[in-house]
Write an enzyme that holds these catalytic residues in place. Structure first.
Site, PDB file in Angstrom:
ATOM      1  N   GLY A   3       0.919  -1.012  -0.239  1.00  0.00           N
ATOM      2  CA  GLY A   3      -0.135   0.000  -0.085  1.00  0.00           C
ATOM      3  C   GLY A   3       0.701   1.207  -0.036  1.00  0.00           C
ATOM      4  N   HIS A  57       8.438  -7.140  -3.181  1.00  0.00           N
ATOM      5  CA  HIS A  57       7.300  -7.707  -4.103  1.00  0.00           C
ATOM      6  C   HIS A  57       7.468  -8.795  -4.953  1.00  0.00           C
ATOM      7  CE1 HIS A  57       4.797  -4.069  -3.265  1.00  0.00           C
ATOM      8  NE2 HIS A  57       5.847  -3.464  -3.098  1.00  0.00           N
ATOM      9  N   SER A  65     -22.221  -7.631 -28.774  1.00  0.00           N
ATOM     10  CA  SER A  65     -21.459  -6.450 -29.162  1.00  0.00           C
ATOM     11  C   SER A  65     -20.641  -6.962 -30.372  1.00  0.00           C
ATOM     12  CB  SER A  65     -20.613  -5.737 -28.493  1.00  0.00           C
ATOM     13  OG  SER A  65     -19.663  -6.613 -28.133  1.00  0.00           O
ATOM     14  N   GLY A 115     -17.506  -8.378 -29.685  1.00  0.00           N
ATOM     15  CA  GLY A 115     -16.646  -8.454 -29.069  1.00  0.00           C
ATOM     16  C   GLY A 115     -16.249  -9.743 -28.335  1.00  0.00           C
ATOM     17  N   VAL A 116     -14.946 -10.120 -27.850  1.00  0.00           N
ATOM     18  CA  VAL A 116     -14.877 -11.442 -27.289  1.00  0.00           C
ATOM     19  C   VAL A 116     -15.365 -11.652 -25.997  1.00  0.00           C
ATOM     20  CG1 VAL A 116     -12.896 -12.646 -26.461  1.00  0.00           C
ATOM     21  CG2 VAL A 116     -12.421 -11.296 -28.508  1.00  0.00           C
ATOM     22  N   SER A 149     -18.303 -10.251 -24.591  1.00  0.00           N
ATOM     23  CA  SER A 149     -19.976 -10.880 -24.890  1.00  0.00           C
ATOM     24  C   SER A 149     -20.299 -12.237 -25.637  1.00  0.00           C
ATOM     25  CB  SER A 149     -20.790  -9.652 -25.476  1.00  0.00           C
ATOM     26  OG  SER A 149     -20.356  -9.610 -26.651  1.00  0.00           O
TER      27      SER A 149
END
Length: 512
Positions: free
Chosen positions: A55, A169, A223, A225-226, A228
């Site tokens: 954070g 990290h 639409s 698109g991939v 939907s």
């Protein structure tokens, strides 16, 4: 809820989404929840492990995110990363202080104890740091397992309490042994089996959809698109002919796109859909509007009106299927963690309230590449699955300023030349997203010995994994030269082409 879930508690780190991706890459399901999550909610989830993210704040800042000590007392394995480590230390009796030498960027980890989290990690390896505070004394019962020059307690553990912590990290690619460390936590400490994959996701989701939808009907806005399309194929697998798909041609699609995808839906995917041409209506509503947010809202509202008219014709429709993805949720107001809102997404919220339909979002927790993997598993053709993302508002957000049919036709032609060119060069699958943008700027040119005053066209191509971050694609100069020549000679209305060399962040991928 998956049988095997890793809970990621978000304290606002820019890397929180990376953590969930790394866990999922190991075939273990993970979910991000805000730091306000309750112990009761965690007990309901029954996660195999908990990761506390980094954070931007100090644990001592006023209003800094905190954590219930009850969560630390749970027997579930816990891993604190950066801020998460410092919070664990603060809450269990250790000391956290501002560092004299703050660490940002690459540092060197020296392994002291490789019996748990650091098992199999080289004695000395590169890690990625990003912190201003550090541990100066350990909480009771903890031991040091790794150190760096400026962090004497760089990795710690308490096996009896099942708590582990890292000052660096592991989720960032710059950390050499990052994947190894995360896998040690998942498989050695949390005892995960790594069974989460597209096949299991489909099986679980299909069963869930059958139970949720039952014998009712669901409608889906296709639409092209991939997202939907894969969502529709998945839902059809669960409920068969009770899925009714509707494709609305808003006039803002790419060249011949509605016709092409209509054929794909019917012939290859067996999604017999209702095709609605509403292009004139959309263009009329957009007349005179230049503000990008207003354009998005008008397109969204017009889509709702047209879709609502079609939905009313379908008896027994109780559910609405949307291809919402995790980045859509993260970048919109409805965010699970502590990350900031960037822009309104056309496909997050809005529709169901007006239509009294229950919302089905099978991919709400998935990233784009994960949806593509599900699509491949569902046998959707690769040429479709590998298509570049396309924005919900279509070409309207690639025409800066007012949208008109003339501008749309210019952009469609230029975009078609660009996409065909990168396909011919074999570059299409190396690029996450490629498109053209028509700028509200005219420039002087000379064509056929005559002075011209025509539009400037911008070319945009980026590489990315999930759309959260992106770098501009490095084309060969000869390719750009050839492309510019093709567009200027073939597209009437354009006399200048520029290439966008901005990364995300600070820019977004789309211009609006």
């Amino acid at each position: 809820m998956n049988d095997e879930t890793i809970l990621i508690i978000d304290f606002g780190s820019q890397y929180t989404q990376l953590i969930t991706r790394r866990v999922r890459e190991a075939n273990v399901y993970s979910e991000i929840h805000p730091h306000s999550i309750t112990v009761e909610k965690i007990k309901q989830m029954q996660p195999k492990g908990i990761i506390l993210s980094g954070g931007p704040m100090s644990v001592y800042d006023e209003g800094a995110p905190s954590l219930s000590t009850e969560i630390l007392e749970l027997k579930i394995p816990k891993l604190g990363i950066c801020y998460g480590l410092q919070l664990i230390c603060k809450e269990t009796g250790g000391t956290v202080e501002p560092a004299v030498d703050r660490e940002y960027g690459k540092s060197v980890l020296r392994v002291i104890d490789d019996s748990d989290l650091l098992r199999g990690v080289k004695e000395v390896s590169v890690v990625w740091m990003s912190h201003g505070d550090y541990l100066t004394s350990l909480p009771p019962g903890f031991k040091v397992t790794g150190e760096s020059d400026n962090s004497p307690f760089c990795a710690i553990s308490n096996k009896s309490k099942n708590i582990y912590g890292l000052q660096f990290h592991p989720e960032v690619a710059h950390t050499e042994a990052g994947a190894k460390i995360i896998n040690n936590f998942l498989f050695e400490i949390c005892k995960c089996q790594g069974l989460w994959n597209p096949s299991n996701f489909i099986e679980e989701k299909v069963n869930q959809l059958k139970q949720t939808i039952g014998n009712a009907k669901a409608i889906c806005a296709l639409s092209g698109g991939v997202d939907s399309t894969v969502a529709a194929v998945l839902v059809k697998k669960a409920i068969g002919e009770n899925l009714i798909a509707i494709h609305i041609d808003n006039g803002l699609m790419r060249k011949n796109e509605s016709e092409k995808i209509g054929a794909l839906f019917n012939e290859k995917l067996n999604l017999n859909h209702i095709h609605v041409d509403a292009s004139e209506r959309f263009l009329k509503n957009l007349k005179g509007v230049s503000d990008p947010e207003k354009k998005r809202k008008i397109i969204g509202n017009t889509f709702i009106e047209v879709f609502e008219e079609q939905a009313k014709k379908i008896n027994g429709a109780e559910f609405l299927v949307q291809g919402t993805l995790y980045p859509d949720v993260i970048e919109s107001v409805q965010v699970k963690g502590a990350s900031a809102t960037i822009k309104t997404h056309h496909n997050v919220g809005g529709l169901p309230e007006k239509m009294n339909l229950k919302l089905i979002e099978p991919f709400r927790e998935l990233f784009k590449d994960e949806v593509r993997n599900v699509g491949r598993e569902l046998k959707i053709p690769d040429e479709f699955i590998n298509r570049h993302p396309f924005p919900g508002p279509g070409l309207a957000v690639r025409i800066l300023g007012e949208v008109s049919k003339e501008k749309l036709d210019i952009l469609r032609e230029a975009d078609d030349i660009f996409i065909k060119s990168i396909k011919e060069e074999g570059l299409y699958n190396n690029i996450w997203q490629a498109f053209t943008v028509l700028l509200p700027v005219s420039s002087v040119g000379v064509m056929g010995d005559a002075r011209t005053y025509e539009y400037v066209l911008a070319i945009r191509a980026v590489t990315s994994v999930d759309g959260m971050t992106a770098d501009w694609y490095t084309f060969e100069h000869d390719f750009l030269s050839s492309l510019s020549g093709k567009i200027i000679s073939k597209v009437r209305g354009v006399n200048r082409v520029v290439y966008d060399v901005s990364s995300k962040p600070p820019a977004t991928i789309e211009w609006e």
